[in-house]
Design a protein around this motif. Structure first.
Motif, PDB file in Angstrom:
ATOM      1  N   ARG A  89       0.946  -1.133  -0.141  1.00  0.00           N
ATOM      2  CA  ARG A  89      -0.401   0.000  -0.062  1.00  0.00           C
ATOM      3  C   ARG A  89       0.879   1.705  -0.284  1.00  0.00           C
ATOM      4  NH1 ARG A  89      -2.947  -3.638   3.458  1.00  0.00           N
ATOM      5  NH2 ARG A  89      -2.028  -2.183   5.351  1.00  0.00           N
ATOM      6  N   ASP A  90       2.095   1.362   0.104  1.00  0.00           N
ATOM      7  CA  ASP A  90       2.589   2.307   0.708  1.00  0.00           C
ATOM      8  C   ASP A  90       3.850   2.855  -0.064  1.00  0.00           C
ATOM      9  OD1 ASP A  90       2.246   3.668   3.498  1.00  0.00           O
ATOM     10  OD2 ASP A  90       4.478   2.020   4.070  1.00  0.00           O
ATOM     11  N   ARG A  91       3.612   1.751  -1.370  1.00  0.00           N
ATOM     12  CA  ARG A  91       4.266   1.471  -2.399  1.00  0.00           C
ATOM     13  C   ARG A  91       3.316   1.906  -3.459  1.00  0.00           C
ATOM     14  NH1 ARG A  91       9.364  -1.245  -4.217  1.00  0.00           N
ATOM     15  NH2 ARG A  91       7.588  -1.023  -6.596  1.00  0.00           N
ATOM     16  N   ASP A  92       2.517   1.696  -2.879  1.00  0.00           N
ATOM     17  CA  ASP A  92       1.382   2.109  -4.955  1.00  0.00           C
ATOM     18  C   ASP A  92       1.611   3.823  -4.136  1.00  0.00           C
ATOM     19  OD1 ASP A  92      -1.496   1.741  -5.912  1.00  0.00           O
ATOM     20  OD2 ASP A  92      -2.294   2.733  -4.604  1.00  0.00           O
ATOM     21  N   ILE A  93       1.031   4.299  -3.334  1.00  0.00           N
ATOM     22  CA  ILE A  93       0.795   6.312  -2.851  1.00  0.00           C
ATOM     23  C   ILE A  93       2.372   6.236  -2.999  1.00  0.00           C
ATOM     24  CG2 ILE A  93       1.221   7.623  -0.765  1.00  0.00           C
ATOM     25  CD1 ILE A  93      -0.824   5.024   1.014  1.00  0.00           C
ATOM     26  N   LYS A  99       0.171  19.444   0.990  1.00  0.00           N
ATOM     27  CA  LYS A  99       1.555  19.064   2.153  1.00  0.00           C
ATOM     28  C   LYS A  99       0.889  18.158   2.430  1.00  0.00           C
ATOM     29  CE  LYS A  99       0.652  22.046   6.138  1.00  0.00           C
ATOM     30  NZ  LYS A  99       0.322  23.485   6.551  1.00  0.00           N
ATOM     31  N   SER A 100      -0.098  17.032   2.722  1.00  0.00           N
ATOM     32  CA  SER A 100      -0.494  15.614   3.006  1.00  0.00           C
ATOM     33  C   SER A 100       0.504  15.048   2.530  1.00  0.00           C
ATOM     34  CB  SER A 100      -1.663  15.209   3.525  1.00  0.00           C
ATOM     35  OG  SER A 100      -1.989  15.436   2.012  1.00  0.00           O
ATOM     36  N   GLU A 101       1.060  15.347   2.012  1.00  0.00           N
ATOM     37  CA  GLU A 101       1.447  14.299   0.782  1.00  0.00           C
ATOM     38  C   GLU A 101       3.075  14.312   0.954  1.00  0.00           C
ATOM     39  OE1 GLU A 101      -0.950  12.491  -3.588  1.00  0.00           O
ATOM     40  OE2 GLU A 101       0.545  15.229  -3.733  1.00  0.00           O
ATOM     41  N   ARG A 102       3.359  15.677   1.282  1.00  0.00           N
ATOM     42  CA  ARG A 102       4.695  15.739   1.613  1.00  0.00           C
ATOM     43  C   ARG A 102       5.414  15.290   2.733  1.00  0.00           C
ATOM     44  NH1 ARG A 102       3.155  20.834  -0.900  1.00  0.00           N
ATOM     45  NH2 ARG A 102       3.400  21.811   1.513  1.00  0.00           N
ATOM     46  N   ARG A 103       4.289  15.898   3.926  1.00  0.00           N
ATOM     47  CA  ARG A 103       4.417  14.882   5.227  1.00  0.00           C
ATOM     48  C   ARG A 103       4.612  13.346   4.830  1.00  0.00           C
ATOM     49  NH1 ARG A 103       0.305  18.668   6.828  1.00  0.00           N
ATOM     50  NH2 ARG A 103      -1.210  16.834   6.566  1.00  0.00           N
ATOM     51  N   TRP A 104       3.670  12.689   4.068  1.00  0.00           N
ATOM     52  CA  TRP A 104       3.432  11.411   4.370  1.00  0.00           C
ATOM     53  C   TRP A 104       5.273  10.545   4.121  1.00  0.00           C
ATOM     54  CZ3 TRP A 104       4.244   7.943   0.312  1.00  0.00           C
ATOM     55  CH2 TRP A 104       4.789   6.282   0.636  1.00  0.00           C
ATOM     56  N   LEU A 105       5.351  11.753   2.747  1.00  0.00           N
ATOM     57  CA  LEU A 105       6.900  11.222   2.094  1.00  0.00           C
ATOM     58  C   LEU A 105       7.800  11.025   3.020  1.00  0.00           C
ATOM     59  CD1 LEU A 105       8.177  10.077  -0.214  1.00  0.00           C
ATOM     60  CD2 LEU A 105       8.283  12.552  -1.196  1.00  0.00           C
ATOM     61  N   VAL A 111      16.418   6.967   5.022  1.00  0.00           N
ATOM     62  CA  VAL A 111      17.158   7.708   3.498  1.00  0.00           C
ATOM     63  C   VAL A 111      17.384   8.982   4.192  1.00  0.00           C
ATOM     64  CG1 VAL A 111      16.671   8.370   1.225  1.00  0.00           C
ATOM     65  CG2 VAL A 111      15.376   6.420   2.530  1.00  0.00           C
ATOM     66  N   VAL A 112      18.393   9.163   3.837  1.00  0.00           N
ATOM     67  CA  VAL A 112      18.831  10.714   3.775  1.00  0.00           C
ATOM     68  C   VAL A 112      18.783  10.766   2.838  1.00  0.00           C
ATOM     69  CG1 VAL A 112      20.157   9.894   5.932  1.00  0.00           C
ATOM     70  CG2 VAL A 112      21.474  10.120   3.571  1.00  0.00           C
ATOM     71  N   ASN A 113      18.355  12.926   2.913  1.00  0.00           N
ATOM     72  CA  ASN A 113      19.063  13.238   1.339  1.00  0.00           C
ATOM     73  C   ASN A 113      17.617  13.138   1.465  1.00  0.00           C
ATOM     74  OD1 ASN A 113      21.685  14.726   2.015  1.00  0.00           O
ATOM     75  ND2 ASN A 113      22.514  13.261   1.333  1.00  0.00           N
ATOM     76  N   LYS A 114      16.658  12.953   1.559  1.00  0.00           N
ATOM     77  CA  LYS A 114      15.980  12.413   0.519  1.00  0.00           C
ATOM     78  C   LYS A 114      15.530  12.177  -0.496  1.00  0.00           C
ATOM     79  CE  LYS A 114      13.397  16.709   2.700  1.00  0.00           C
ATOM     80  NZ  LYS A 114      12.147  18.171   2.545  1.00  0.00           N
ATOM     81  N   ASP A 115      17.111  11.218  -0.572  1.00  0.00           N
ATOM     82  CA  ASP A 115      16.965  10.205  -1.772  1.00  0.00           C
ATOM     83  C   ASP A 115      16.215   8.955  -2.408  1.00  0.00           C
ATOM     84  OD1 ASP A 115      18.063   8.789  -3.593  1.00  0.00           O
ATOM     85  OD2 ASP A 115      20.190   8.456  -3.533  1.00  0.00           O
ATOM     86  N   VAL A 116      14.941   9.580  -3.283  1.00  0.00           N
ATOM     87  CA  VAL A 116      13.738   9.227  -3.718  1.00  0.00           C
ATOM     88  C   VAL A 116      14.373   7.805  -3.957  1.00  0.00           C
ATOM     89  CG1 VAL A 116      11.975   8.585  -5.788  1.00  0.00           C
ATOM     90  CG2 VAL A 116      12.533  11.386  -4.505  1.00  0.00           C
ATOM     91  N   SER A 117      15.086   7.161  -5.294  1.00  0.00           N
ATOM     92  CA  SER A 117      15.777   6.367  -6.331  1.00  0.00           C
ATOM     93  C   SER A 117      15.808   5.173  -4.321  1.00  0.00           C
ATOM     94  CB  SER A 117      17.230   6.602  -6.316  1.00  0.00           C
ATOM     95  OG  SER A 117      17.001   7.112  -7.026  1.00  0.00           O
TER      96      SER A 117
END
Length: 376
Positions: free
Chosen positions: A188-192, A204-210, A219-225
């Motif tokens: 479910r988290d992967r889907d989101i 704003k809620s998506e940014r808080r979730w991320l 994860v450091v430096n907000k590394d999406v990969s």
């Protein structure tokens, strides 16, 4: 050239010139009406031009404000997301950052710091409960459906069950729904995650979730990969095999006293000190309030610790190639899990094959209803 007396009137001049063969024509004056019309037209269009260049900068600012959003997480990954598996798939070439932020890794895991939330149910009662609700592994292997029983603690009588087959079956019945439930949470988290990353701008809620997920997966430096590689499931058969190996099919002291299905060491907080450990030994085995918390901690460990980076890279490659997550292949990457190294991975694969655990890799968990939730 004809000289004209100033005192001669126009009529005489006209007659005189007419006799000589000339024609006198009165010169027409410039139309005042046309003159003013031209002035009005020029002024009108001049005002339009002036107004246009006055309004243009204001309009640009207004439009910019309309489409301007608050600071948002930049979508570094969108260019990579060209293929997906079950809606989301990792793309080859993505690399995981080796760094890890430890602080929030187990913030959502219920460690045992006080009395357990659950009660220990006897093995005989559990077996009767499973029978009454038609929960047996033969049907699960065929129908690929598991009822969502959540047992909080292993029964102490597991170690007293003489039949190895019955002991193993009861252990699998208890642990299987817990693994599936935690895998579903990750899916479910992967889907989101992939929906968020596919958007140009996030709420704003998506940014808080991320931000929360960056912390949970270290994860450091907000590394999406790195987050995409770490946020993924553990094959059911592999998790079952490790739980069976680490607990002796549910009979170990760590499993019965601390709800630790897969022994994880801790150097801080509450834990169980291994028997026979030297007095100066600082590490302990983690304790948990319920079995499910142990499963979550185990998954978080495999998904974040640097020792299992090769495991995660292979899993990501399998995703990229649209292949199933083969537990036998992935088990080879867990040689760092135990001191015995490659011998440990051989034992895991042996447990998977001998007990046909891959049968459970594609089973689904029924929705948790009040009926089943209140049974345990």
């Amino acid at each position: 050239m004809i000289k004209v007396n100033n005192h001669m009137d126009v009529e005489k001049i006209r007659k005189f010139l007419s006799k000589k063969g000339y024609r006198l024509i009165k010169k027409k004056g410039f139309s005042h009406k046309l003159k003013y019309k031209s002035i009005y037209t020029t002024s009108f269009f001049s005002l339009i031009v002036i107004a246009f260049f006055y309004i243009l900068p204001l309009s640009i600012n207004k439009i910019s404000n309309v489409f301007k959003h608050n600071k948002h997480v930049e979508n570094y990954s969108k260019k990579y997301l060209e293929k997906v598996l079950s809606g989301e798939n990792l793309v080859s070439g993505e690399l995981e950052n080796d760094e890890i932020a430890q602080r929030y890794l187990y913030e959502d895991v219920e460690l045992k710091e006080g009395p357990s939330k659950s009660v220990r149910i006897e093995a005989s009662i559990l077996n009767q409960l499973f029978d009454d609700n038609d929960y047996n592994l033969k049907k699960v292997r065929v129908n690929k459906i598991v009822k969502p029983f959540e047992v909080g603690m292993l029964p102490e009588e597991l170690k007293n069950i003489e039949s190895t087959k019955k002991r193993k079956e009861l252990f699998i019945k208890i642990v299987l729904p817990l693994i599936l439930s935690e895998n579903n949470r990750i899916l479910r988290d992967r889907d989101i995650l992939f929906k968020v990353l596919n958007k140009n701008n996030n709420t704003k809620s998506e940014r808080r979730w991320l931000e929360k997920k960056f912390k949970q997966y270290g994860v450091v430096n907000k590394d999406v990969s790195t987050l995409k590689i770490r946020m993924d499931i553990i094959p059911v058969s592999l998790a079952l095999a490790q739980a069976a190996k680490e607990t002796g099919w549910g009979t170990s002291r760590f499993a019965l006293e601390g709800n630790a299905l897969i022994g994880q060491w801790t150097w801080s907080g509450d834990g169980i000190k291994p028997a026979g450990a030297e007095s100066d030994t600082k590490h302990k085995v983690m304790k948990f309030k319920v079995l499910k918390a142990s499963v979550r901690a185990y998954q978080r460990n495999l998904n974040t610790h640097s020792s299992y980076k090769n495991f995660r890279q292979l899993r990501a490659q399998l995703r990229d190639d649209s292949e199933s997550l083969d537990s036998l292949l992935l088990a080879d990457q867990l040689d760092n899990y135990a001191e015995t190294g490659k011998e440990y991975t051989k034992i895991l694969k042996q447990i998977i094959n001998q007990n046909s655990l891959k049968d459970f890799d594609d089973v689904k968990l029924m929705p948790l209803s009040v009926k089943y939730k209140n049974l345990i």
